[in-house]
Design a protein around this motif. Sequence first.
Motif, PDB file in Angstrom:
ATOM      1  N   ILE A  65      -2.218 -12.442 -14.016  1.00 16.07           N
ATOM      2  CA  ILE A  65      -1.477 -13.486 -13.247  1.00 16.07           C
ATOM      3  C   ILE A  65      -1.480 -13.152 -11.865  1.00 16.07           C
ATOM      4  O   ILE A  65      -1.275 -12.038 -11.425  1.00 16.07           O
ATOM      5  N   PRO A  66      -2.161 -13.981 -10.944  1.00 12.87           N
ATOM      6  CA  PRO A  66      -2.210 -13.795  -9.646  1.00 12.87           C
ATOM      7  C   PRO A  66      -0.531 -13.556  -8.855  1.00 12.87           C
ATOM      8  O   PRO A  66       0.312 -14.602  -9.022  1.00 12.87           O
ATOM      9  N   LEU A  67      -0.188 -12.559  -8.309  1.00 12.56           N
ATOM     10  CA  LEU A  67       1.188 -12.306  -7.869  1.00 12.56           C
ATOM     11  C   LEU A  67       1.564 -12.512  -6.409  1.00 12.56           C
ATOM     12  O   LEU A  67       0.427 -12.184  -5.696  1.00 12.56           O
ATOM     13  N   ALA A  68       2.542 -12.813  -6.027  1.00 15.05           N
ATOM     14  CA  ALA A  68       2.859 -13.299  -4.514  1.00 15.05           C
ATOM     15  C   ALA A  68       4.206 -12.432  -4.064  1.00 15.05           C
ATOM     16  O   ALA A  68       4.920 -12.624  -5.031  1.00 15.05           O
ATOM     17  N   ARG A  69       4.438 -12.302  -3.069  1.00 15.81           N
ATOM     18  CA  ARG A  69       5.800 -12.117  -2.678  1.00 15.81           C
ATOM     19  C   ARG A  69       6.490 -13.072  -2.297  1.00 15.81           C
ATOM     20  O   ARG A  69       6.143 -14.056  -1.624  1.00 15.81           O
ATOM     21  N   ILE A  70       7.973 -12.901  -2.630  1.00 14.85           N
ATOM     22  CA  ILE A  70       9.000 -13.675  -2.327  1.00 14.85           C
ATOM     23  C   ILE A  70       9.536 -13.226  -1.299  1.00 14.85           C
ATOM     24  O   ILE A  70      10.002 -12.176  -0.926  1.00 14.85           O
ATOM     25  N   ASN A  71       9.574 -13.951  -0.070  1.00 18.00           N
ATOM     26  CA  ASN A  71      10.064 -13.629   1.245  1.00 18.00           C
ATOM     27  C   ASN A  71      11.501 -12.992   1.368  1.00 18.00           C
ATOM     28  O   ASN A  71      11.723 -11.949   1.801  1.00 18.00           O
ATOM     29  N   THR A  73      13.685 -11.579  -0.851  1.00 22.51           N
ATOM     30  CA  THR A  73      13.917 -10.282  -1.612  1.00 22.51           C
ATOM     31  C   THR A  73      12.887  -9.387  -1.667  1.00 22.51           C
ATOM     32  O   THR A  73      13.291  -8.237  -2.364  1.00 22.51           O
ATOM     33  N   ASN A  74      11.399  -9.689  -1.457  1.00 28.75           N
ATOM     34  CA  ASN A  74      10.588  -8.887  -1.434  1.00 28.75           C
ATOM     35  C   ASN A  74      10.188  -8.402  -2.906  1.00 28.75           C
ATOM     36  O   ASN A  74       9.440  -7.619  -3.183  1.00 28.75           O
ATOM     37  N   ASN A  75      10.719  -9.270  -4.074  1.00 27.01           N
ATOM     38  CA  ASN A  75      10.181  -8.868  -5.149  1.00 27.01           C
ATOM     39  C   ASN A  75       8.841  -9.883  -5.291  1.00 27.01           C
ATOM     40  O   ASN A  75       8.573 -10.787  -4.568  1.00 27.01           O
ATOM     41  N   PHE A  76       8.459 -10.007  -6.626  1.00 29.78           N
ATOM     42  CA  PHE A  76       7.180 -10.798  -6.819  1.00 29.78           C
ATOM     43  C   PHE A  76       7.062 -11.785  -7.816  1.00 29.78           C
ATOM     44  O   PHE A  76       7.995 -11.641  -8.812  1.00 29.78           O
ATOM     45  N   GLY A  77       6.460 -12.969  -7.497  1.00 33.99           N
ATOM     46  CA  GLY A  77       6.414 -13.888  -8.707  1.00 33.99           C
ATOM     47  C   GLY A  77       5.105 -14.426  -8.800  1.00 33.99           C
ATOM     48  O   GLY A  77       4.144 -13.934  -8.126  1.00 33.99           O
ATOM     49  N   ALA A  92      -1.054 -11.573  -3.459  1.00 31.98           N
ATOM     50  CA  ALA A  92      -0.994 -10.031  -3.108  1.00 31.98           C
ATOM     51  C   ALA A  92      -1.913  -9.028  -4.129  1.00 31.98           C
ATOM     52  O   ALA A  92      -2.319  -7.799  -3.669  1.00 31.98           O
ATOM     53  N   GLY A  93      -2.207  -9.699  -5.251  1.00 31.16           N
ATOM     54  CA  GLY A  93      -2.796  -8.766  -6.289  1.00 31.16           C
ATOM     55  C   GLY A  93      -2.582  -9.407  -7.776  1.00 31.16           C
ATOM     56  O   GLY A  93      -2.065 -10.779  -7.791  1.00 31.16           O
ATOM     57  N   PHE A  94      -2.978  -8.866  -8.639  1.00 26.70           N
ATOM     58  CA  PHE A  94      -2.805  -9.142 -10.196  1.00 26.70           C
ATOM     59  C   PHE A  94      -2.061  -8.434 -10.957  1.00 26.70           C
ATOM     60  O   PHE A  94      -2.025  -7.156 -10.884  1.00 26.70           O
ATOM     61  N   LEU A  95      -1.207  -9.086 -11.862  1.00 28.43           N
ATOM     62  CA  LEU A  95      -0.599  -8.250 -12.838  1.00 28.43           C
ATOM     63  C   LEU A  95      -1.529  -7.372 -13.662  1.00 28.43           C
ATOM     64  O   LEU A  95      -2.225  -7.841 -14.156  1.00 28.43           O
ATOM     65  N   GLU A  96      -1.232  -6.134 -13.575  1.00 31.40           N
ATOM     66  CA  GLU A  96      -2.147  -5.150 -14.378  1.00 31.40           C
ATOM     67  C   GLU A  96      -2.070  -5.165 -15.851  1.00 31.40           C
ATOM     68  O   GLU A  96      -2.960  -5.084 -16.218  1.00 31.40           O
ATOM     69  N   GLY A 116       3.181  -3.195 -12.640  1.00 30.39           N
ATOM     70  CA  GLY A 116       2.065  -2.753 -11.694  1.00 30.39           C
ATOM     71  C   GLY A 116       1.351  -3.928 -11.150  1.00 30.39           C
ATOM     72  O   GLY A 116       1.020  -5.146 -11.920  1.00 30.39           O
ATOM     73  N   LEU A 117       0.944  -3.947  -9.827  1.00 26.80           N
ATOM     74  CA  LEU A 117       0.113  -5.013  -9.207  1.00 26.80           C
ATOM     75  C   LEU A 117      -1.135  -4.311  -8.785  1.00 26.80           C
ATOM     76  O   LEU A 117      -1.245  -3.466  -8.042  1.00 26.80           O
ATOM     77  N   ARG A 118      -2.105  -4.877  -9.191  1.00 25.38           N
ATOM     78  CA  ARG A 118      -3.773  -4.265  -8.946  1.00 25.38           C
ATOM     79  C   ARG A 118      -4.198  -5.144  -7.689  1.00 25.38           C
ATOM     80  O   ARG A 118      -4.124  -6.375  -7.591  1.00 25.38           O
ATOM     81  N   TYR A 119      -4.314  -4.320  -6.653  1.00 23.73           N
ATOM     82  CA  TYR A 119      -4.765  -4.643  -5.461  1.00 23.73           C
ATOM     83  C   TYR A 119      -6.298  -4.244  -4.980  1.00 23.73           C
ATOM     84  O   TYR A 119      -6.851  -4.766  -3.995  1.00 23.73           O
ATOM     85  N   MET A 120      -6.882  -3.564  -5.868  1.00 19.90           N
ATOM     86  CA  MET A 120      -8.313  -3.115  -5.644  1.00 19.90           C
ATOM     87  C   MET A 120      -9.039  -3.310  -7.037  1.00 19.90           C
ATOM     88  O   MET A 120      -8.420  -2.589  -8.171  1.00 19.90           O
ATOM     89  N   ALA A 121      -9.812  -4.318  -7.175  1.00 17.95           N
ATOM     90  CA  ALA A 121     -10.539  -4.483  -8.584  1.00 17.95           C
ATOM     91  C   ALA A 121     -11.894  -5.314  -8.393  1.00 17.95           C
ATOM     92  O   ALA A 121     -12.112  -6.053  -7.491  1.00 17.95           O
ATOM     93  N   VAL A 122     -12.921  -5.309  -9.242  1.00 13.64           N
ATOM     94  CA  VAL A 122     -13.767  -6.257  -9.548  1.00 13.64           C
ATOM     95  C   VAL A 122     -13.287  -6.951 -10.653  1.00 13.64           C
ATOM     96  O   VAL A 122     -13.029  -6.791 -11.760  1.00 13.64           O
TER      97      VAL A 122
END
Length: 202
Positions: A65-71, A73-77, A92-96, A116-122
């Motif tokens: 799932i593509p994740l993004a920061r919630i301004n 709280t700095n949590n993610f959804g 910001a990345g993808f649910l690992e 985990g948020l994956r920010y480096m991947a193919v």
Amino acid sequence: MVNAMVHPENFTAPQDKQKWLLNRITDGVKKVTLDLSTFVGGANESKYFASIDDENTVAYLYSGIPLARINNTNNFGPYDPTAKDGRQNKVAGFLESQVKVEFTRKGLKEQYVDSGLRYMAVIDKGELPVAINGAKVDGLILSYDVSAGSDVELLSTVTASGSYTLPAASASALGGVKKIATPSEDTVSALKSALKSAGIFG
């Protein structure tokens, strides 16, 4: 006779489908806190959860799932271009990996969980649970369409934070990139004039 008031609970986790993740590119994953309330309800709820229905008290979020920061709280959804809380800004990345979510009669058993948020991947973006067409993407994310065998595409569009100011020109160095107007004619004099206009000649 089965008691109609007793509902089954899904204790067995479904198989984590990771066709979206082709190559992890080292350990490009970081710990983030998910706000599970942002995954529940809405048009994409069935795309986020591998298993969810009114009779089960346990469900599982799909990995990828593509994740993004919630301004605030700095949590993610989940990234949502229609959101108003910051999740519309960029991926910001993808649910690992898949995440277990438990429900009670009053709603979520726990609203916040670490993952985990994956920010480096193919990745194969066509295999993601939800589409990210047109989204800004952080980190280092490449996409390869396995079925089409197409060229590898760089999805990352967000530049690194911070800034760098080029040094000023000096007597022995230009100091940075200069835009020079095209000389009016092919002569040394015209070239000197163009260089002087750009601040390279004194």
